[in-house]
Each structure stands twice: as C-alpha cells, then as structure tokens.
Design a protein around this motif. Sequence first.
Motif, mmCIF file in Angstrom:
data_model
loop_
_atom_site.group_PDB
_atom_site.id
_atom_site.type_symbol
_atom_site.label_atom_id
_atom_site.label_comp_id
_atom_site.label_asym_id
_atom_site.label_seq_id
_atom_site.Cartn_x
_atom_site.Cartn_y
_atom_site.Cartn_z
ATOM 1 N N ILE A 253 0.839 -1.196 0.000
ATOM 2 C CA ILE A 253 0.000 0.000 0.000
ATOM 3 C C ILE A 253 0.874 1.247 0.000
ATOM 4 O O ILE A 253 1.826 1.361 0.780
ATOM 5 N N SER A 254 0.586 2.186 -0.893
ATOM 6 C CA SER A 254 1.259 3.485 -0.880
ATOM 7 C C SER A 254 0.222 4.576 -0.645
ATOM 8 O O SER A 254 -0.908 4.499 -1.140
ATOM 9 N N ILE A 255 0.621 5.600 0.127
ATOM 10 C CA ILE A 255 -0.253 6.726 0.471
ATOM 11 C C ILE A 255 0.522 8.001 0.201
ATOM 12 O O ILE A 255 1.531 8.266 0.856
ATOM 13 N N GLU A 269 -2.231 -3.204 -3.104
ATOM 14 C CA GLU A 269 -3.058 -4.359 -2.762
ATOM 15 C C GLU A 269 -3.110 -4.579 -1.253
ATOM 16 O O GLU A 269 -2.087 -4.482 -0.575
ATOM 17 N N MET A 270 -4.318 -4.863 -0.772
ATOM 18 C CA MET A 270 -4.543 -5.132 0.646
ATOM 19 C C MET A 270 -5.152 -6.524 0.807
ATOM 20 O O MET A 270 -6.255 -6.778 0.314
ATOM 21 N N PRO A 271 -4.462 -7.460 1.470
ATOM 22 C CA PRO A 271 -5.033 -8.784 1.711
ATOM 23 C C PRO A 271 -6.226 -8.702 2.657
ATOM 24 O O PRO A 271 -6.300 -7.803 3.503
ATOM 25 N N LYS A 272 -7.136 -9.644 2.543
ATOM 26 C CA LYS A 272 -8.316 -9.662 3.410
ATOM 27 C C LYS A 272 -7.928 -9.828 4.867
ATOM 28 O O LYS A 272 -8.663 -9.398 5.766
ATOM 29 N N GLY A 274 -5.014 -8.624 5.968
ATOM 30 C CA GLY A 274 -3.881 -7.708 6.094
ATOM 31 C C GLY A 274 -3.985 -6.812 7.316
ATOM 32 O O GLY A 274 -5.057 -6.640 7.917
ATOM 33 N N SER A 275 -2.869 -6.221 7.673
ATOM 34 C CA SER A 275 -2.811 -5.309 8.815
ATOM 35 C C SER A 275 -3.051 -3.876 8.364
ATOM 36 O O SER A 275 -2.976 -3.549 7.180
ATOM 37 N N LEU A 276 -3.333 -3.021 9.327
ATOM 38 C CA LEU A 276 -3.603 -1.610 9.063
ATOM 39 C C LEU A 276 -2.360 -0.910 8.520
ATOM 40 O O LEU A 276 -1.246 -1.133 8.988
ATOM 41 N N SER A 277 -2.548 -0.063 7.513
ATOM 42 C CA SER A 277 -1.499 0.839 7.043
ATOM 43 C C SER A 277 -1.869 2.256 7.451
ATOM 44 O O SER A 277 -3.009 2.680 7.267
ATOM 45 N N ARG A 278 -0.899 2.972 8.022
ATOM 46 C CA ARG A 278 -1.171 4.329 8.504
ATOM 47 C C ARG A 278 -0.077 5.269 8.021
ATOM 48 O O ARG A 278 1.104 4.914 8.030
ATOM 49 N N SER A 279 -0.478 6.464 7.606
ATOM 50 C CA SER A 279 0.496 7.453 7.155
ATOM 51 C C SER A 279 0.005 8.853 7.504
ATOM 52 O O SER A 279 -1.202 9.113 7.486
ATOM 53 N N TRP A 280 0.967 9.726 7.831
ATOM 54 C CA TRP A 280 0.668 11.135 8.051
ATOM 55 C C TRP A 280 0.979 11.878 6.759
ATOM 56 O O TRP A 280 2.119 11.890 6.293
#
Length: 508
Positions: A253-255, A269-272, A274-280
């Motif tokens: 994942i890119s943000i 792509e995010m797996p079902k 998958g863990s949370l992705s967080r970005s500021w």
Amino acid sequence: MNRKAFVSKLVVLAGLITIISGLLLFYPQLETKIDATNETDITQLEDASLEEKLAVILDNPNLEGGVTGISVLDAANGDQLFSRNGDIRLHPASNMKILTAASALETLGPDYRFTTEVLTEGKIRGKVLHGDVYVKGKGDPTLLLSDLEAFAKELKKQGIQKIKGDLVGDDTWYDDVRLSQDLNWSDEPFYTGAQVSALTMSPDDDYDAGTVIVEVSPSKKGKKAEVTVTPENNYITIENKTKMVANGEEKDISIERQHGNNTIVIEGEMPKDGSLSRSWASVWEPTNYVISVFRQTLEDEGITFIGKSKDRLEETPASAKVLVAKESMPLKELLVPFMKLSNNGHGETLVKEMGKMIGDEGSWDEGLAVMEDVLVELGLNMDTILLRDGSGMSHKNLIPAVELSELLYVIQDKDWFTSFQTALPVAGHPERMIGGTLRNRMTDSHATENAIAKTGSITGVSTLSGYVTTADGEEVIFSILINNFLGSSATIRSIEDSIVNTIAGHEF
C-alpha cells in the motif's frame, strides 16, 4: 642522547607496538560485531585509552568514502577528550534541532506559549452574530480538532446560533512562505515536509501540524480497502485505487498526496487478512484547511451560517474583539515531542516565532538571524557554521562537531538547561515520549537509559549528539556527524551506538 633516555624511548616504543598489535588482532572481530549488532564489546581493549578504542571503531570499512566528524568533551570543564575531523563542517541533519531548541529557550523562554484567537467586529443581536468571524493563528502547532470544538461550544454559550458573515482565516503572524528554502519537493507531500503557517492544526498529540492521518484497512465486502482520514474533513480528497486480494497475499500500500493539491492517492493491494497501514500526509495550504474544518465544527455544534457566507483569508482588523482564545502548552513541554520525535514542523515554527518576537517578522530569514545572534552570545564561531533551517532537513546546513559539542557544554549553566535535557531522547528507554528516537537503540549496553542524545538522519547523513556518563562516573559530551555514506543506515547507526557505548563503558 644519553643511555637512560634512549632506553626509556625503547620502552615506550615497545608499548606502542604491543597496543597496535592488539588492535590489529582484535579488529576483524570488532568489524563483525559492528556489522551484526548495535553494540560493540571492547573488553579486549579494557586497558586501552578512549582514543585507542574509538580509533578501532572508526576504522570500520562502512565509513570509507564518507566523512566522520567526532568531538568528545569533558562535561565538567569542556576539555577535549577525543576529536576526529572535529573541525570539519558537516551536515547535522536533525542535530540542527539542538541549535534551534537552545536558541528558542534562550530567546522565548521555557514558559513561552503560542496563542490562537477567534475574534469579530460584529454584534450579537438575539441569536445572530452580524459580522465576520476571524480565526487568528499565532503559530500554535498544537491546535487540535478538540480545540476547534471547544471554540464552537464557547460561541454557542455566548448565545450565538447563527453567523451572518464570512469565516476568515488570519495567518499574517508569519509571512506566507510555506516551505523552507532547501526542502526537496519530494519531501513536501509527507509530514516531514509539512507546510508552515501561523494558522495550522494537528491530527493528534504528536502535533504534526499541517497534516492528516490516513489509515487503510481491509474491507470485509468491498473490492477496495477501507480508508479513513483523521480528522474527518471535506478539504482532503481521497482517490482510492486499492485492490483487495486473498488472505496470505503480500500487502503493498502506498499513500501520497499529489504535489500542489489536496488529493491523496492510495494505491496497491490489501489482503483480506492484512494489517492496518497508517500514514501522516501533509495538506496543501494549512490555513484554508483549518478554516474548512472549523466551519464544519461550528455547523456540527448547531451554529449555522446565513447569507452569502464564504471562507476567505484576511488580516484581522485591529478593532476586532476576542470571543474565545486558546494557549498552547509551554515551550518546555512542546520541546518533548519536538526533540523526542524529531518533529520538523516544530523546528521551522520556532524559527519563525523567534523572528516574529525579536525582529517583528515571522520569516525564516529573520528567525535564522536571531538564531545566529543567540549562538554568537553562547560562544559559537558563526564563521564556520551555516544555518539554513530549523529542522535539519536542509542539505546545506553546516556545523563542525566541535562547535556542536561546545554548545552542549556551555548551555549546562543556563537556567533552562533542565528543560532542554529532559527533551532529549533517552537511549534504550521503551516509553515513546521518553526514549523517543533512541527507544530501540542501545537497549542492552552501558549506554542504556544513560545516554541522552539527539538523533539525525537525512540521505547520506547520520548524526548523534548528547551526554553520557562513563563507568567511573564522569559526565561526557559527544557529537558524532557522519556524512556522505552509502549503504545501510542501520549499520551506520550501529557504529554511532558503539561509539557511545564505548564511552559509557570507559574508565578514565
């Protein structure tokens, strides 16, 4: 030369040969340890001098082709205990924040607070405020959504249920230059390169002003991942280009916010499972962002705008009256997230605030001029120092390690030194707001919860400067500036840690 003197010289020479032979035998083992761990065991050199021990570490091949400047001082009297390229001007990265923090404490004082005000020239008739509402920012990087909500509640308590006028943002406390002169355009979309405005807000109590938090999580039913933004607002546009994939597949994942606007593009792509992705992510034009969020906050509180109300930017009239205001925490408390978490925005805000308070101009030029004056008064040689920003993001800042260590020495006598000292990251301490950027470094060594120091890292640069106590109770100041390295930053940091651990374990 008489016989006695000749024999004496032979004895000294034999001793040196023995030490050098020991170093050569020990070196291969030491190199392996530096590459493999964050700590170096110098037990085989237990009786060697500090200079001999550090020389072994600095012979690491990972430093070849770069420049390493080191200065080690006795904290009690400022005497130099070790120097290697100490007078060479190098990029400090976030060690620049040491200069900014010291200058701000000396200029503004540890109890200094930033202010945000809500004002109007209008009159309240019945439940309607007839007139524009101004939100005047004075640099506070700690303004939160909860503060805007408190403003709205207070206006409602004052009987205001409708506003017949515009909502106006006033950021004229500082100039309108949003980014420091050397900030790379590629850093601008991220929290590390957030725009600086006198009217700004943060998404949480890390106080990364001018940013929003974007979280991407698996969707239970949809074909795209779920996306949330904190705080919720209409100022940011989310472009969700993600794709849900099967359990066990790799998450990618890119943000990133697009340059020049407020569209944040989320791809990958995010797996079902998958863990949370967080970005500021930084926002484009933070003043407008605050006004947009405040209008929504007022409406959520039941205060509506009537007539042809719009959002705009303008300086607050001198005749406007304060309806409600908020003060930030004192500077000595703000220094904790600034230094512990290496908050770039705080560094740049402090530069502009020093310029505003001393030179009546909230600009980088004026603020850096104030800093120069302060550093001269503290005894630094500004003929060998170049200041370009307050955070250390610039690759043009220059300072020798000896000057940085000298600053750390002279400020020990300042009445604000305890506030400065408290703000430094503590090596190996697991709590985030104590260990800061050193919480996962030097976790099992002589330096653990002993060394307190500011880290620094930009491309090709790694730095570490601060204080540590030796095995026999001597207080020592160190500054390590490593420039122009290629390869693993982790390896370079392990060399820094080895240096500090060696000092901590040394007995003079």
